[in-house]
Scaffold this motif. Structure first.
Motif, PDB file in Angstrom:
ATOM      1  N   GLN A  53       0.830  -1.225   0.000  1.00 25.91           N
ATOM      2  CA  GLN A  53       0.000   0.000   0.000  1.00 25.91           C
ATOM      3  C   GLN A  53       0.855   1.261   0.000  1.00 25.91           C
ATOM      4  O   GLN A  53       0.562   2.228  -0.712  1.00 25.91           O
ATOM      5  CB  GLN A  53      -0.897  -0.005   1.227  1.00 25.91           C
ATOM      6  CG  GLN A  53      -2.209  -0.718   0.945  1.00 25.91           C
ATOM      7  CD  GLN A  53      -3.279  -0.284   1.919  1.00 25.91           C
ATOM      8  OE1 GLN A  53      -2.961   0.042   3.072  1.00 25.91           O
ATOM      9  NE2 GLN A  53      -4.527  -0.285   1.474  1.00 25.91           N
ATOM     10  N   ALA A  54       1.896   1.240   0.810  1.00 26.14           N
ATOM     11  CA  ALA A  54       2.774   2.420   0.896  1.00 26.14           C
ATOM     12  C   ALA A  54       3.486   2.648  -0.437  1.00 26.14           C
ATOM     13  O   ALA A  54       3.624   3.786  -0.901  1.00 26.14           O
ATOM     14  CB  ALA A  54       3.790   2.229   2.016  1.00 26.14           C
ATOM     15  N   VAL A  55       3.911   1.556  -1.082  1.00 30.83           N
ATOM     16  CA  VAL A  55       4.605   1.674  -2.368  1.00 30.83           C
ATOM     17  C   VAL A  55       3.641   2.214  -3.426  1.00 30.83           C
ATOM     18  O   VAL A  55       3.994   3.094  -4.226  1.00 30.83           O
ATOM     19  CB  VAL A  55       5.198   0.311  -2.809  1.00 30.83           C
ATOM     20  CG1 VAL A  55       5.755   0.400  -4.217  1.00 30.83           C
ATOM     21  CG2 VAL A  55       6.281  -0.150  -1.839  1.00 30.83           C
ATOM     22  N   ALA A  56       2.406   1.698  -3.408  1.00 29.24           N
ATOM     23  CA  ALA A  56       1.402   2.166  -4.375  1.00 29.24           C
ATOM     24  C   ALA A  56       1.175   3.661  -4.207  1.00 29.24           C
ATOM     25  O   ALA A  56       1.065   4.408  -5.186  1.00 29.24           O
ATOM     26  CB  ALA A  56       0.104   1.390  -4.187  1.00 29.24           C
ATOM     27  N   SER A  57       1.124   4.085  -2.968  1.00 24.78           N
ATOM     28  CA  SER A  57       0.891   5.499  -2.695  1.00 24.78           C
ATOM     29  C   SER A  57       2.066   6.350  -3.219  1.00 24.78           C
ATOM     30  O   SER A  57       1.857   7.411  -3.813  1.00 24.78           O
ATOM     31  CB  SER A  57       0.672   5.640  -1.187  1.00 24.78           C
ATOM     32  OG  SER A  57       0.887   6.912  -0.789  1.00 24.78           O
ATOM     33  N   VAL A  58       3.288   5.866  -3.045  1.00 25.79           N
ATOM     34  CA  VAL A  58       4.456   6.574  -3.592  1.00 25.79           C
ATOM     35  C   VAL A  58       4.327   6.698  -5.110  1.00 25.79           C
ATOM     36  O   VAL A  58       4.542   7.758  -5.698  1.00 25.79           O
ATOM     37  CB  VAL A  58       5.779   5.830  -3.229  1.00 25.79           C
ATOM     38  CG1 VAL A  58       6.953   6.388  -4.027  1.00 25.79           C
ATOM     39  CG2 VAL A  58       6.054   5.921  -1.737  1.00 25.79           C
ATOM     40  N   SER A  59       3.915   5.601  -5.757  1.00 29.86           N
ATOM     41  CA  SER A  59       3.853   5.604  -7.230  1.00 29.86           C
ATOM     42  C   SER A  59       2.826   6.613  -7.746  1.00 29.86           C
ATOM     43  O   SER A  59       2.958   7.136  -8.846  1.00 29.86           O
ATOM     44  CB  SER A  59       3.540   4.200  -7.771  1.00 29.86           C
ATOM     45  OG  SER A  59       2.186   3.877  -7.570  1.00 29.86           O
ATOM     46  N   GLN A  60       1.808   6.890  -6.907  1.00 34.17           N
ATOM     47  CA  GLN A  60       0.784   7.846  -7.331  1.00 34.17           C
ATOM     48  C   GLN A  60       1.214   9.290  -7.090  1.00 34.17           C
ATOM     49  O   GLN A  60       0.660  10.212  -7.666  1.00 34.17           O
ATOM     50  CB  GLN A  60      -0.534   7.561  -6.592  1.00 34.17           C
ATOM     51  CG  GLN A  60      -1.247   6.348  -7.160  1.00 34.17           C
ATOM     52  CD  GLN A  60      -2.080   5.601  -6.123  1.00 34.17           C
ATOM     53  OE1 GLN A  60      -2.276   6.099  -5.013  1.00 34.17           O
ATOM     54  NE2 GLN A  60      -2.545   4.414  -6.473  1.00 34.17           N
ATOM     55  N   GLN A  61       2.188   9.472  -6.221  1.00 32.20           N
ATOM     56  CA  GLN A  61       2.564  10.845  -5.848  1.00 32.20           C
ATOM     57  C   GLN A  61       3.731  11.408  -6.654  1.00 32.20           C
ATOM     58  O   GLN A  61       3.910  12.613  -6.727  1.00 32.20           O
ATOM     59  CB  GLN A  61       2.905  10.899  -4.356  1.00 32.20           C
ATOM     60  CG  GLN A  61       1.656  10.908  -3.486  1.00 32.20           C
ATOM     61  CD  GLN A  61       1.935  10.446  -2.077  1.00 32.20           C
ATOM     62  OE1 GLN A  61       3.089  10.453  -1.647  1.00 32.20           O
ATOM     63  NE2 GLN A  61       0.903  10.036  -1.374  1.00 32.20           N
ATOM     64  N   ILE A  62       4.545  10.529  -7.228  1.00 29.36           N
ATOM     65  CA  ILE A  62       5.742  11.028  -7.911  1.00 29.36           C
ATOM     66  C   ILE A  62       5.438  11.410  -9.359  1.00 29.36           C
ATOM     67  O   ILE A  62       4.436  10.981  -9.930  1.00 29.36           O
ATOM     68  CB  ILE A  62       6.885   9.982  -7.895  1.00 29.36           C
ATOM     69  CG1 ILE A  62       6.414   8.679  -8.571  1.00 29.36           C
ATOM     70  CG2 ILE A  62       7.365   9.735  -6.496  1.00 29.36           C
ATOM     71  CD1 ILE A  62       7.517   7.651  -8.739  1.00 29.36           C
ATOM     72  N   GLN A  63       6.362  12.216  -9.909  1.00 31.84           N
ATOM     73  CA  GLN A  63       6.228  12.579 -11.316  1.00 31.84           C
ATOM     74  C   GLN A  63       7.448  12.057 -12.078  1.00 31.84           C
ATOM     75  O   GLN A  63       8.594  12.367 -11.713  1.00 31.84           O
ATOM     76  CB  GLN A  63       6.123  14.095 -11.449  1.00 31.84           C
ATOM     77  CG  GLN A  63       5.427  14.468 -12.715  1.00 31.84           C
ATOM     78  CD  GLN A  63       5.540  15.948 -13.020  1.00 31.84           C
ATOM     79  OE1 GLN A  63       6.369  16.654 -12.460  1.00 31.84           O
ATOM     80  NE2 GLN A  63       4.709  16.392 -13.935  1.00 31.84           N
ATOM     81  N   ILE A  64       7.174  11.238 -13.102  1.00 30.39           N
ATOM     82  CA  ILE A  64       8.276  10.678 -13.898  1.00 30.39           C
ATOM     83  C   ILE A  64       8.215  11.301 -15.286  1.00 30.39           C
ATOM     84  O   ILE A  64       7.167  11.271 -15.933  1.00 30.39           O
ATOM     85  CB  ILE A  64       8.111   9.145 -14.036  1.00 30.39           C
ATOM     86  CG1 ILE A  64       8.022   8.482 -12.665  1.00 30.39           C
ATOM     87  CG2 ILE A  64       9.262   8.564 -14.850  1.00 30.39           C
ATOM     88  CD1 ILE A  64       7.527   7.053 -12.698  1.00 30.39           C
TER      89      ILE A  64
END
Ligand code: DC
Length: 220
Positions: A53-64
């Motif tokens: 869950q924490a990793v998923a949340s990181v993936s939604q917050q970053i900009q690539i």
């Protein structure tokens, strides 16, 4: 027009995809770099890679983003940082999570909308672009893949034995092939090429010829 190149690490797909995009005048998308960016952000933020869950949340917050040949994470050039062994290992873990994949697949389709592109990864022909114009699956013998990886690491001044690299390759292959979501496998309509004994130019010649023949056959 979309051309996909999938295959395991060390099969030569990154070099081939970049070279083919240049020969065809297409854009190039390195989707592995996107998983690596999520992994780097996870490492930087001290998030446990096992915490889905924490990793998923990181993936939604970053900009690539991609700029020239550089990979930017939240605007910062991380082209080198995403290639460390720690991030490589974490990338293979975070790539297993459905929510992470969903997020990145969405970005990959956005990036390819209405342009000519060569997109490279593990699931480009099977999941992300099932209707791609041309699909390739590159393979190479594990020993050859380990040797290529060793050359890369030595160029960075790192000394790792071939046995160690081979072990890591087997572990990553197993994880990529056995994961439930979007496992590494060729699409039914992919052209498979074994690059073990081929030079990069020989690989590129084959890929380019197949794409151009197909373009001509559609045009006539
Ligand atoms: O191609 P690479 O080694 O840069 O990929 C990094 C990790 O991301 C690797 O463990 C496989 C995973 N990956 C994936 O699951 N799906 C993709 N389309 C691209 C990479």
């Amino acid at each position: 027009m979309i051309v996909t190149i999938d295959g395991p690490a060390g099969s030569g797909k990154s070099t081939a995809a970049r070279g083919l995009s240049q020969r065809l005048g297409f854009e190039f998308l390195d989707t592995g770099a996107m998983y690596r960016c999520v992994a780097l952000a996870v490492v930087q933020q001290n998030v446990d890679p096992a915490d889905e869950q924490a990793v998923a949340s990181v993936s939604q917050q970053i900009q690539i983003t991609f700029s020239d040949a550089k990979v930017l994470l939240d605007g910062e050039d991380v082209s080198l940082e995403i290639r460390t062994p720690e991030v490589t290992e974490a990338a293979s873990l975070v790539a297993q999570y459905p929510a992470v994949r969903e997020e990145l697949v969405h970005l990959q389709r956005q990036a390819a909308a209405d342009i000519d592109i060569v997109s490279e990864g593990r699931d480009q022909g099977t999941v992300v672009f099932p209707d791609a114009f041309c699909k390739f699956f590159l393979v190479a013998d594990p020993e050859e893949r380990a040797r290529r990886r060793q050359d890369e690491l030595q160029a960075q001044g790192k000394d790792v034995t071939c046995e160690e690299i081979l072990q890591q390759i087997y572990e990553r292959d197993q994880r990529d092939e056995q994961r439930i979501v979007a496992p590494l496998k060729p699409a039914d309509d992919a052209v498979e090429i074994n690059t073990s004994t081929l030079t990069i130019d020989e690989v590129l010649d084959q890929l380019e010829q197949i794409v151009r023949t197909r373009i001509n056959s559609v045009a006539h």
